[in-house]
Enzyme design. Structure first.
Site, PDB file in Angstrom:
ATOM      1  N   ARG A   1       0.838  -1.198   0.000  1.00 11.19           N
ATOM      2  CA  ARG A   1       0.000   0.000   0.000  1.00 11.19           C
ATOM      3  C   ARG A   1       0.875   1.250   0.000  1.00 11.19           C
ATOM      4  O   ARG A   1       1.969   1.259   0.557  1.00 11.19           O
ATOM      5  CB  ARG A   1      -0.919  -0.015   1.222  1.00 11.19           C
ATOM      6  CG  ARG A   1      -2.041   1.021   1.179  1.00 11.19           C
ATOM      7  CD  ARG A   1      -3.028   0.744   2.300  1.00 11.19           C
ATOM      8  NE  ARG A   1      -2.447   1.057   3.599  1.00 11.19           N
ATOM      9  CZ  ARG A   1      -2.558   2.230   4.209  1.00 11.19           C
ATOM     10  NH1 ARG A   1      -3.228   3.212   3.619  1.00 11.19           N
ATOM     11  NH2 ARG A   1      -2.026   2.419   5.388  1.00 11.19           N
TER      12      ARG A   1
ATOM     13  N   ASN B   1       7.775   0.870   0.751  1.00 15.40           N
ATOM     14  CA  ASN B   1       7.917  -0.311  -0.088  1.00 15.40           C
ATOM     15  C   ASN B   1       8.788  -0.108  -1.313  1.00 15.40           C
ATOM     16  O   ASN B   1       9.265  -1.083  -1.897  1.00 15.40           O
ATOM     17  CB  ASN B   1       6.529  -0.811  -0.526  1.00 15.40           C
ATOM     18  CG  ASN B   1       5.712  -1.309   0.644  1.00 15.40           C
ATOM     19  OD1 ASN B   1       6.164  -2.153   1.402  1.00 15.40           O
ATOM     20  ND2 ASN B   1       4.510  -0.773   0.809  1.00 15.40           N
TER      21      ASN B   1
ATOM     22  N   SER C   1      -8.027  -0.669   6.858  1.00 15.22           N
ATOM     23  CA  SER C   1      -8.159  -1.946   6.155  1.00 15.22           C
ATOM     24  C   SER C   1      -7.078  -2.911   6.630  1.00 15.22           C
ATOM     25  O   SER C   1      -5.935  -2.527   6.878  1.00 15.22           O
ATOM     26  CB  SER C   1      -8.032  -1.745   4.643  1.00 15.22           C
ATOM     27  OG  SER C   1      -9.029  -0.879   4.156  1.00 15.22           O
TER      28      SER C   1
ATOM     29  N   SER D   1      -4.793  -6.594   6.127  1.00 17.36           N
ATOM     30  CA  SER D   1      -4.194  -7.375   5.037  1.00 17.36           C
ATOM     31  C   SER D   1      -5.175  -8.420   4.528  1.00 17.36           C
ATOM     32  O   SER D   1      -5.259  -8.681   3.323  1.00 17.36           O
ATOM     33  CB  SER D   1      -2.908  -8.059   5.533  1.00 17.36           C
ATOM     34  OG  SER D   1      -1.933  -7.114   5.893  1.00 17.36           O
TER      35      SER D   1
ATOM     36  N   GLN E   1       5.549 -10.743   2.749  1.00 14.05           N
ATOM     37  CA  GLN E   1       5.613  -9.353   3.211  1.00 14.05           C
ATOM     38  C   GLN E   1       6.824  -8.650   2.607  1.00 14.05           C
ATOM     39  O   GLN E   1       7.943  -9.167   2.648  1.00 14.05           O
ATOM     40  CB  GLN E   1       5.674  -9.303   4.733  1.00 14.05           C
ATOM     41  CG  GLN E   1       4.452  -9.919   5.394  1.00 14.05           C
ATOM     42  CD  GLN E   1       3.981  -9.138   6.590  1.00 14.05           C
ATOM     43  OE1 GLN E   1       3.613  -7.972   6.475  1.00 14.05           O
ATOM     44  NE2 GLN E   1       3.968  -9.778   7.739  1.00 14.05           N
TER      45      GLN E   1
ATOM     46  N   ARG F   1      15.732 -19.679  36.790  1.00 14.99           N
ATOM     47  CA  ARG F   1      15.932 -19.168  35.435  1.00 14.99           C
ATOM     48  C   ARG F   1      16.826 -20.135  34.647  1.00 14.99           C
ATOM     49  O   ARG F   1      17.939 -20.450  35.076  1.00 14.99           O
ATOM     50  CB  ARG F   1      16.589 -17.786  35.463  1.00 14.99           C
ATOM     51  CG  ARG F   1      15.748 -16.720  36.122  1.00 14.99           C
ATOM     52  CD  ARG F   1      16.537 -15.442  36.313  1.00 14.99           C
ATOM     53  NE  ARG F   1      16.810 -14.803  35.034  1.00 14.99           N
ATOM     54  CZ  ARG F   1      16.051 -13.854  34.498  1.00 14.99           C
ATOM     55  NH1 ARG F   1      14.950 -13.452  35.147  1.00 14.99           N
ATOM     56  NH2 ARG F   1      16.369 -13.298  33.362  1.00 14.99           N
TER      57      ARG F   1
END
Length: 436
Positions: A41, A51, A109, A111, A132, A190
């Site tokens: 987008r 992008n 919106s 994906s 992606q 731990r």
């Protein structure tokens, strides 16, 4: 949901027969239409037009498109976008465009809204691989091994994960103040890292699913589910500006550069001033001027020469002291020294053509605005850490070391690493061809 896994191991990869080709057991290969879909987008808030912003020399989107196309796994590769400039970049990679509607291009919106629109408009697609764009270290073998879960093992969906060793705590807000309690550890006991398997976390690289699952359940992780574990070095996420320089260094080391010849670099240009020297001039008691050159940098030059790379050192007519020094450096290292002017690209173009090379075969190390054009066109280019911003933005690699203090050595290691990766790729291709 039934969940299974497969560890990342390129050596385990086996060639998948093409559609309609007979497998060794006599069965016909999977003929379902498999589509790779990258959502891009134009309204990115964190990094505008993220992008298509250049990452290590090519648009961010280009890294995953190269991996998807070169994998030769998909019947179609698509970019879904609402922006003209992103569409132009995607078309330059030879892929198809899903021009998404305004209804699925809003800030609100999801994906999945876009993916559902895509499969509705493309009923021939049976399997969707949502990749992606912010995963620039994706390789074809990742996609191949993950897709085999569906095409060969009968899974309905698979997604990428990375193993992490982080102790997590749950925030609990109470009237008396903010409290917390552990989620995945016992503070009194731990575990050591080597004694704990860690946890699997989605890294967002890709999600693969059947169209029917997407239509019926509205998501891509359902029915018989598998996860595909990627090693941490391939797991890169880019959300804000501060992620960008980290991602560039990661992709230069672990990214997929395509099927390149083994001689990644055949010719190397390097500025003496600001790259081999730090720019300082020292005066002795007798008044003699001196400069320092790091022995690691000279060792780097010798390593390149040993690998058959011709190294040419550059000096400027504006710096007569540097020109005098270059004679001594040339004699010690056996390098040609070239005096260049302000139009460096024009000066060097003749040398490149004389050797019947193109700029993709050339490495260039510069350190100033005058070097920008050469940094842009060279196949591999770098600047020391103390170079000005304009030069850093043009370079494909930014050294951690400053000029005269190991930057040349560092760039040499990067060049030889790319050469090693290319040879390994060619060897794997040779093995694949021999076994096919």
């Amino acid at each position: 949901n039934e969940v299974d896994k497969r560890r990342t191991d390129p050596a385990m990869s086996s060639r998948k027969p093409a559609a309609g080709e007979q497998q060794s057991n006599g069965e016909t290969a999977d003929k379902r239409h498999k589509a790779a879909l990258i959502l891009a987008r134009g309204g990115s808030k964190g990094i505008p037009l993220k992008n298509i912003k250049s990452l290590a020399g090519i648009p961010l989107l280009g890294w995953v498109l190269r991996a998807a196309v070169d994998s030769e796994l998909f019947d179609s590769v698509w970019v879904s976008t609402d922006h003209d400039d992103i569409e132009k970049v995607a078309l330059s990679w030879g892929v198809q465009i899903h021009r998404r509607s305004a209804e699925v291009s809003k800030d609100t919106s999801s994906s999945m809204d876009t993916i559902q629109e895509f499969i509705r408009l493309n009923p021939e697609v049976d399997i969707v691989c949502h990749i992606q764009a912010t995963s620039p270290c994706l390789h074809p073998f990742h996609l191949k091994e993950a897709l085999e879960f569906i095409t060969e093992q009968g899974y309905d969906s698979v997604f990428a994960v990375v193993r992490q060793h982080h102790f997590r705590w749950q925030e609990v807000k109470k009237d008396l103040g903010e409290l917390t309690h552990p989620l995945n550890l016992d503070p009194s006991n731990r575990p050591r890292r080597q004694d704990w398997d860690g946890e699997l976390c989605e890294n967002g690289s890709f999600y693969i699913s059947h169209r029917e699952l997407i239509k019926e359940q509205g998501h891509m992780q359902g029915r018989k589910v598998a996860y595909y574990e990627m090693r941490p070095e391939y797991s890169v996420d880019i959300d804000v500006d501060i992620d960008w320089p980290v991602a560039e260094q990661r992709v230069l080391r672990y990214g997929y550069f395509g099927c390149v010849p083994p001689e990644v670099v055949k010719l190397m240009f390097c500025n003496i001033s600001g790259c081999l020297t730090e720019g300082s001039i020292f005066l002795s008691v007798s008044g003699e001027e001196m400069v320092s050159i790091n022995t690691r940098d000279t060792a780097g030059i010798r390593m390149l020469q040993k690998e058959g790379v011709e190294v040419i050192l550059l000096t400027s007519s504006l710096d007569p002291f540097e020109k005098t020094l270059s004679k001594k450096v040339s004699a010690r290292l056996g390098c040609k020294v070239l005096c260049v002017g302000e139009q460096r690209l024009d000066d060097l173009e003749t040398l490149v053509k004389e050797r019947k090379l193109s700029w993709k075969d050339v490495a260039f190390m510069g350190n100033d605005e005058i070097d920008v054009k050469c940094l842009n066109v060279a196949g591999l280019s770098a600047v020391p850490s103390d170079a000005p911003v304009v030069a850093k933005n043009a370079a494909k690699y930014m050294c951690a070391a400053p000029g005269g203090k190991g930057a040349m050595w560092e760039f040499t290691e990067h060049i030889l690493l790319q050469k090693c990766k290319a040879k390994s790729q060619l060897e794997q291709d040779r093995i694949d061809r021999a076994s096919s």
